[in-house]
Enzyme design. Structure first.
Site, PDB file in Angstrom:
ATOM      1  N   HIS A   1       0.828  -1.211   0.000  1.00 46.23           N
ATOM      2  CA  HIS A   1       0.000   0.000   0.000  1.00 46.23           C
ATOM      3  C   HIS A   1       0.861   1.260   0.000  1.00 46.23           C
ATOM      4  CE1 HIS A   1      -3.892  -1.926   1.824  1.00 46.23           C
ATOM      5  NE2 HIS A   1      -3.887  -1.940   0.495  1.00 46.23           N
ATOM      6  N   GLU A   2       0.486   2.222  -0.836  1.00 49.91           N
ATOM      7  CA  GLU A   2       1.149   3.533  -0.884  1.00 49.91           C
ATOM      8  C   GLU A   2       2.656   3.438  -1.101  1.00 49.91           C
ATOM      9  OE1 GLU A   2      -0.381   6.353  -1.206  1.00 49.91           O
ATOM     10  OE2 GLU A   2      -2.236   5.220  -1.141  1.00 49.91           O
ATOM     11  N   GLY A   3       3.068   2.461  -1.900  1.00 46.28           N
ATOM     12  CA  GLY A   3       4.478   2.350  -2.258  1.00 46.28           C
ATOM     13  C   GLY A   3       5.172   1.232  -1.523  1.00 46.28           C
TER      14      GLY A   3
END
Length: 598
Positions: free
Chosen positions: A448-450
């Site tokens: 998630h998110e990188g």
């Protein structure tokens, strides 16, 4: 009975005994608040999370959203819980009073939201994204956009998403293809596809506000040509009501191993299934200026990165509390010195290896929670500190800590969930016990998110070298101030401070060595190792900060803090020595591996 979601005692310690959030009430933004209002928000959050989110967590996982080709079906408990959450005013917890918010400090709002992520991360994802969406628009949207979209989100009538990734692009946003063509009436028409859009379609609220990265024809290539658009599921009329269906169509649901209660979607924009206003394309409204979309989106992305770290922490924390409860109540075996097979069995917490696993979990989750709340306190400093110098300092330190705050809890609180399963033994990987779901839910957060790789590149390739290394210098200065206090305290605190000073010195030396030759390929080859080593050093600093706050205080709670800190310094911080050695050697093992040799 103590909660198995989070420890309120730990939250009180972090907020009031360490971070001194009560002092924030002296600032104009928080002048209407007090310790009592902060406690009331925390109490309310724990109550709603316990009564309305936790009870359907397993059902939300087992009966995940279903798409019948026309609409998405979600268990009714989700919508009911979200309505209670919105009616309590929690969506606008940290937002301005003028848009319907409570104007709480961000650090208190984070502590409140952790209860919901621990209780039911699948349901909590909807307000999580909505809050981030609204905060972006509050920062960069026009007054009309705030009135049209933010106020309904704060009221719980609309939810929000972020639409970045595309099937062919993934995390490489330079390869985004979705285009936005001027419609001639001030709006744009969008055409393209977005994937991995959490909360992208449902009927939980009357409308969904998509924030979409797209290209205006004629703009520059790469990320510099991205603009940001508001694309609602239903067009919003002048009176604020949702009207005609926009040309945003659900192509299908992704089925993840965790977060199963959150719709995760592939969305098609402008495929022609709907023709709003009789014309093709999804109607979108430009946020801010053209070609500055990624800069605007980073407002939501950076908030989401810390929020992912908070969610990972909450899942690790509740898993730890479940494992602790099980270890105290599960009788099995006898002490290694007991030879009488007829003697009664002892709770497994009496076994040293079980205590080792519990101590590891405690050191990970309590350390991670402290780090995330520290970041929340920095955000409050950035917004409300008295001087510009203080605000700039907080901003710079938060920039450096953000990749760590996202990735470290995602790695090590997941390991806490792994250990929670191990403490449960054979029961741990059965669906009858909660800890296997916590692990599955948390396994998404390292992506998630990188990914860790992306945040390693961000930390080593940008954050610690920007402005001549100003961020790394400030981090070192801040940690050194803590070790100086520890030295003044003498005894064990001073000894732990010396160990931390040694690790900090390695960060400075190794960072310089990595960049000395000006070869980014070699310097960044092991960026993930750098992220982990620096992350462990930062967490040791956070534990030393907690020890200083607990110094001289008696009782089981403080004794537990001291022992968890000792565990981290003795078992975890030493890991960094080998990592720093590898980094300092400029090892090229990964670079020199020919892809054909796998």
């Amino acid at each position: 009975m103590a909660s198995l979601l989070l420890s309120r005692r730990d939250l009180d310690f972090l907020l009031y005994e360490w971070l001194d959030v009560e002092s924030l009430t002296a600032r104009p933004r928080f002048a209407d608040h007090s310790r009592e209002t902060f406690d009331a928000a925390l109490d309310l959050s724990e109550t709603i999370a316990t009564r309305h989110f936790a009870p359907h967590n397993k059902k939300n996982d087992a009966e995940e959203p279903r798409f019948d080709g026309t609409r998405v079906h979600i268990i009714p408990e989700v919508g009911k819980a979200l309505r209670v959450f919105a009616d309590a005013g929690l969506i606008g917890g940290a937002m301005d009073a003028e848009v319907g918010g409570m104007q709480l400090p961000g650090v208190v709002a984070d502590a409140c939201f952790a209860w919901f992520q621990a209780a039911n991360v699948g349901t909590a994802a909807y307000p999580f994204l909505t809050i981030g969406n609204a905060n972006l628009l509050l920062a960069h949207g026009s007054p009309e956009q705030i009135d049209t979209y933010v106020r309904p989100m704060v009221e719980g009538r609309f939810t929000g998403t972020m639409c970045l990734s595309e099937p062919q692009a993934g995390s490489s946003l330079a390869d985004v293809r979705t285009r936005a063509e001027p419609a001639g009436d001030g709006a744009y028409r969008l055409f393209g596809n977005k994937v991995w859009i959490s909360g992208g379609d449902h009927e939980l609220t009357e409308n969904i506000v998509h924030l979409v990265l797209a290209r205006i024809p004629g703009g520059p290539p790469g990320v510099k040509g991205l603009s940001l658009f508001i694309v609602p599921k239903y067009l919003v009329g002048p009176d604020g009501t949702s009207g005609e269906r926009n040309d945003v169509v659900l192509a299908g649901l992704n089925h993840k191993m965790g977060y199963r209660g959150t719709t995760n979607t592939l969305l098609n924009f402008g495929e022609g299934g709907f023709r709003p206003g009789g014309a093709p394309g999804a109607v979108g409204h430009l946020v801010g200026e053209p070609h500055r979309g990624l800069a605007y989106m980073f407002h939501m992305m950076n908030e989401a990165r810390i929020g992912v770290g908070l969610g990972a922490t909450a899942l690790g924390y509740t898993g730890y509390l479940h494992a602790l409860d099980y270890a105290r109540t599960r009788p099995q075996g006898r002490p290694v010195t007991a030879k009488d097979a007829a003697a009664p069995q002892v709770p497994i917490i009496e076994h040293a290896d079980v205590r080792r696993m519990l101590l590891a979990q405690k050191s990970y989750v309590e350390g991670a929670l402290a780090l995330i709340l520290y970041c929340g306190r920095l955000l409050d400093e950035q917004r409300t500190a008295e001087t510009e110098q203080e605000r700039d300092r907080a901003r710079l330190l938060l920039d450096v800590l953000t990749p760590i705050a996202k990735s470290w809890p995602s790695q090590w609180c997941l390991e806490a969930n792994n250990l929670a399963i191990q403490v449960h033994g054979g029961y741990g990987y059965t669906r009858e016990y909660d800890v296997e779901q916590f692990y599955r839910d948390n396994r998404l957060n390292p992506i998630h998110e990188g990914t860790h790789g992306i945040h390693g590149l961000d930390l080593l390739g940008r954050k610690v070298v920007a402005d001549g290394g100003a961020g790394l210098g400030l981090l070192a200065e801040t940690i050194s101030a803590t070790t100086a206090r520890a030295a003044a305290a003498q005894g064990e605190l001073a000894e732990l401070g010396r160990r931390l000073d040694a690790a900090l010195a390695r960060i400075v030396t190794v960072t310089g060595r990595l960049w000395a030759d000006g070869d980014p390929q070699t310097a960044l080859a092991n960026a993930s190792v750098y992220l982990e080593a620096v992350g462990h050093t930062v967490l040791a600093w956070i534990w030393l900060e907690q020890l200083l706050a607990a110094d001289g205080r008696d009782g089981d709670f403080y004794a537990g803090k001291r022992q968890a800190a000792r565990y981290f310094f003795r078992y975890e911080l030493p890991r960094t020595t080998a990592q720093f050695d590898l980094l300092e050697s400029l090892d090229r093992t990964t670079l020199d591996m020919d892809p054909d040799h796998f």
